[in-house]
Design a protein around this motif. Sequence first.
Motif, PDB file in Angstrom:
ATOM      1  N   ASN A 151      39.318  34.307  40.391  1.00  0.00           N
ATOM      2  CA  ASN A 151      38.762  35.353  39.534  1.00  0.00           C
ATOM      3  C   ASN A 151      38.700  36.710  40.222  1.00  0.00           C
ATOM      4  O   ASN A 151      38.228  37.681  39.627  1.00  0.00           O
ATOM      5  CB  ASN A 151      37.376  34.949  39.021  1.00  0.00           C
ATOM      6  CG  ASN A 151      36.392  34.711  40.142  1.00  0.00           C
ATOM      7  OD1 ASN A 151      36.723  34.843  41.317  1.00  0.00           O
ATOM      8  ND2 ASN A 151      35.174  34.351  39.791  1.00  0.00           N
ATOM      9  N   SER A 152      39.177  36.785  41.442  1.00  0.00           N
ATOM     10  CA  SER A 152      39.261  38.059  42.153  1.00  0.00           C
ATOM     11  C   SER A 152      40.687  38.589  42.235  1.00  0.00           C
ATOM     12  O   SER A 152      40.962  39.511  43.004  1.00  0.00           O
ATOM     13  CB  SER A 152      38.711  37.906  43.577  1.00  0.00           C
ATOM     14  OG  SER A 152      37.349  37.546  43.553  1.00  0.00           O
ATOM     15  N   TYR A 153      41.572  37.977  41.457  1.00  0.00           N
ATOM     16  CA  TYR A 153      42.977  38.383  41.472  1.00  0.00           C
ATOM     17  C   TYR A 153      43.392  38.856  40.091  1.00  0.00           C
ATOM     18  O   TYR A 153      43.145  38.181  39.083  1.00  0.00           O
ATOM     19  CB  TYR A 153      43.874  37.233  41.894  1.00  0.00           C
ATOM     20  CG  TYR A 153      43.805  36.913  43.368  1.00  0.00           C
ATOM     21  CD1 TYR A 153      42.794  36.117  43.880  1.00  0.00           C
ATOM     22  CD2 TYR A 153      44.746  37.433  44.249  1.00  0.00           C
ATOM     23  CE1 TYR A 153      42.712  35.847  45.236  1.00  0.00           C
ATOM     24  CE2 TYR A 153      44.677  37.161  45.614  1.00  0.00           C
ATOM     25  CZ  TYR A 153      43.663  36.369  46.093  1.00  0.00           C
ATOM     26  OH  TYR A 153      43.597  36.099  47.430  1.00  0.00           O
ATOM     27  N   ALA A 154      44.042  40.009  40.045  1.00  0.00           N
ATOM     28  CA  ALA A 154      44.747  40.400  38.838  1.00  0.00           C
ATOM     29  C   ALA A 154      46.046  39.605  38.786  1.00  0.00           C
ATOM     30  O   ALA A 154      46.635  39.294  39.825  1.00  0.00           O
ATOM     31  CB  ALA A 154      45.047  41.892  38.855  1.00  0.00           C
ATOM     32  N   MET A 155      46.476  39.271  37.583  1.00  0.00           N
ATOM     33  CA  MET A 155      47.630  38.395  37.426  1.00  0.00           C
ATOM     34  C   MET A 155      48.674  39.035  36.522  1.00  0.00           C
ATOM     35  O   MET A 155      48.363  39.899  35.693  1.00  0.00           O
ATOM     36  CB  MET A 155      47.188  37.060  36.803  1.00  0.00           C
ATOM     37  CG  MET A 155      46.120  36.322  37.576  1.00  0.00           C
ATOM     38  SD  MET A 155      46.686  35.743  39.177  1.00  0.00           S
ATOM     39  CE  MET A 155      47.927  34.550  38.690  1.00  0.00           C
ATOM     40  N   GLY A 156      49.900  38.565  36.683  1.00  0.00           N
ATOM     41  CA  GLY A 156      50.963  39.080  35.836  1.00  0.00           C
ATOM     42  C   GLY A 156      52.037  38.044  35.597  1.00  0.00           C
ATOM     43  O   GLY A 156      52.150  37.058  36.333  1.00  0.00           O
ATOM     44  N   TRP A 157      52.795  38.266  34.549  1.00  0.00           N
ATOM     45  CA  TRP A 157      54.000  37.485  34.251  1.00  0.00           C
ATOM     46  C   TRP A 157      55.209  38.424  34.307  1.00  0.00           C
ATOM     47  O   TRP A 157      55.175  39.528  33.745  1.00  0.00           O
ATOM     48  CB  TRP A 157      53.929  36.853  32.868  1.00  0.00           C
ATOM     49  CG  TRP A 157      52.995  35.693  32.748  1.00  0.00           C
ATOM     50  CD1 TRP A 157      51.736  35.696  32.224  1.00  0.00           C
ATOM     51  CD2 TRP A 157      53.254  34.344  33.136  1.00  0.00           C
ATOM     52  NE1 TRP A 157      51.189  34.442  32.272  1.00  0.00           N
ATOM     53  CE2 TRP A 157      52.111  33.586  32.836  1.00  0.00           C
ATOM     54  CE3 TRP A 157      54.352  33.679  33.715  1.00  0.00           C
ATOM     55  CZ2 TRP A 157      52.015  32.218  33.095  1.00  0.00           C
ATOM     56  CZ3 TRP A 157      54.256  32.326  33.967  1.00  0.00           C
ATOM     57  CH2 TRP A 157      53.103  31.600  33.657  1.00  0.00           C
ATOM     58  N   SER A 207      43.698  41.605  33.813  1.00  0.00           N
ATOM     59  CA  SER A 207      42.777  41.987  34.868  1.00  0.00           C
ATOM     60  C   SER A 207      41.964  40.792  35.356  1.00  0.00           C
ATOM     61  O   SER A 207      42.063  39.692  34.833  1.00  0.00           O
ATOM     62  CB  SER A 207      41.834  43.078  34.356  1.00  0.00           C
ATOM     63  OG  SER A 207      41.098  42.607  33.231  1.00  0.00           O
ATOM     64  N   TRP A 208      41.150  41.045  36.384  1.00  0.00           N
ATOM     65  CA  TRP A 208      40.359  39.969  37.009  1.00  0.00           C
ATOM     66  C   TRP A 208      39.644  39.101  35.987  1.00  0.00           C
ATOM     67  O   TRP A 208      39.698  37.873  36.047  1.00  0.00           O
ATOM     68  CB  TRP A 208      39.294  40.568  37.922  1.00  0.00           C
ATOM     69  CG  TRP A 208      39.742  41.056  39.240  1.00  0.00           C
ATOM     70  CD1 TRP A 208      41.013  41.397  39.604  1.00  0.00           C
ATOM     71  CD2 TRP A 208      38.909  41.320  40.372  1.00  0.00           C
ATOM     72  NE1 TRP A 208      41.015  41.848  40.891  1.00  0.00           N
ATOM     73  CE2 TRP A 208      39.730  41.801  41.406  1.00  0.00           C
ATOM     74  CE3 TRP A 208      37.534  41.183  40.615  1.00  0.00           C
ATOM     75  CZ2 TRP A 208      39.243  42.159  42.645  1.00  0.00           C
ATOM     76  CZ3 TRP A 208      37.043  41.529  41.862  1.00  0.00           C
ATOM     77  CH2 TRP A 208      37.904  42.008  42.849  1.00  0.00           C
ATOM     78  N   GLY A 259      39.508  41.005  30.729  1.00  0.00           N
ATOM     79  CA  GLY A 259      39.079  41.985  29.746  1.00  0.00           C
ATOM     80  C   GLY A 259      40.139  43.008  29.379  1.00  0.00           C
ATOM     81  O   GLY A 259      40.036  43.674  28.338  1.00  0.00           O
ATOM     82  N   ARG A 260      41.118  43.167  30.235  1.00  0.00           N
ATOM     83  CA  ARG A 260      42.206  44.112  29.966  1.00  0.00           C
ATOM     84  C   ARG A 260      43.540  43.398  30.079  1.00  0.00           C
ATOM     85  O   ARG A 260      43.736  42.568  30.977  1.00  0.00           O
ATOM     86  CB  ARG A 260      42.150  45.280  30.948  1.00  0.00           C
ATOM     87  CG  ARG A 260      40.878  46.113  30.875  1.00  0.00           C
ATOM     88  CD  ARG A 260      41.017  47.319  31.784  1.00  0.00           C
ATOM     89  NE  ARG A 260      42.058  48.223  31.303  1.00  0.00           N
ATOM     90  CZ  ARG A 260      42.699  49.103  32.075  1.00  0.00           C
ATOM     91  NH1 ARG A 260      42.405  49.202  33.359  1.00  0.00           N
ATOM     92  NH2 ARG A 260      43.603  49.891  31.558  1.00  0.00           N
ATOM     93  N   THR A 261      44.437  43.730  29.169  1.00  0.00           N
ATOM     94  CA  THR A 261      45.775  43.147  29.182  1.00  0.00           C
ATOM     95  C   THR A 261      46.813  44.224  28.882  1.00  0.00           C
ATOM     96  O   THR A 261      46.482  45.287  28.333  1.00  0.00           O
ATOM     97  CB  THR A 261      45.916  42.023  28.139  1.00  0.00           C
ATOM     98  OG1 THR A 261      45.654  42.552  26.838  1.00  0.00           O
ATOM     99  CG2 THR A 261      44.968  40.864  28.433  1.00  0.00           C
ATOM    100  N   GLY A 315      39.304  45.349  37.230  1.00  0.00           N
ATOM    101  CA  GLY A 315      39.537  46.132  36.036  1.00  0.00           C
ATOM    102  C   GLY A 315      40.884  46.808  35.964  1.00  0.00           C
ATOM    103  O   GLY A 315      41.256  47.350  34.915  1.00  0.00           O
ATOM    104  N   ILE A 316      41.640  46.762  37.044  1.00  0.00           N
ATOM    105  CA  ILE A 316      42.933  47.444  37.088  1.00  0.00           C
ATOM    106  C   ILE A 316      44.052  46.474  36.704  1.00  0.00           C
ATOM    107  O   ILE A 316      44.032  45.312  37.100  1.00  0.00           O
ATOM    108  CB  ILE A 316      43.203  48.022  38.482  1.00  0.00           C
ATOM    109  CG1 ILE A 316      42.122  49.039  38.833  1.00  0.00           C
ATOM    110  CG2 ILE A 316      44.586  48.661  38.554  1.00  0.00           C
ATOM    111  CD1 ILE A 316      42.068  50.238  37.910  1.00  0.00           C
ATOM    112  N   LEU A 317      45.017  46.957  35.946  1.00  0.00           N
ATOM    113  CA  LEU A 317      46.208  46.202  35.614  1.00  0.00           C
ATOM    114  C   LEU A 317      47.354  46.637  36.514  1.00  0.00           C
ATOM    115  O   LEU A 317      47.481  47.817  36.835  1.00  0.00           O
ATOM    116  CB  LEU A 317      46.597  46.435  34.149  1.00  0.00           C
ATOM    117  CG  LEU A 317      45.591  45.930  33.107  1.00  0.00           C
ATOM    118  CD1 LEU A 317      46.000  46.419  31.716  1.00  0.00           C
ATOM    119  CD2 LEU A 317      45.505  44.420  33.138  1.00  0.00           C
TER     120      LEU A 317
END
Length: 126
Positions: free
Chosen positions: A30-36, A52-53, A56-58, A104-106
């Motif tokens: 839960n401390s990592y932003a993720m992506g595909w 985001s972590w 909340g943001r995509t 919160g950052i993407l």
Amino acid sequence: QVQLVESGGGLVQAGGSLRLSCAASGRTFNSYAMGWFRQAPGKEREFVSAISWTGGRTAYVDSVKGRFTISRDNAKNTLYLQMNSLKPEDTAVYYCAAVRGIIGILYLRDREYDYWGQGTQVTVSS
């Protein structure tokens, strides 16, 4: 250190659906932003979606907006990509990626990510 393992790829007809999963090791998912990201034969790897972590943001690349949905279950250390209305041009190897980043950052560029899975093949037939 985070290890990522994708699953859920396969062969599907145009208009069909698939759900990709990305299982992450470690206790700080839960401390990592993720992506595909995805890479089609003969093409460069491209951004598909990010979250985001907390989820909340995509963000999505324009070509998948309204068809794909990214989500995460931090209790299960798992990232998802629900893909609906698939098109032949969605055919690619799909990779999940993780970056510690800032809450919160993407992150939309592949060079921003530190950890990658091995990829899962998605093939959409016409």
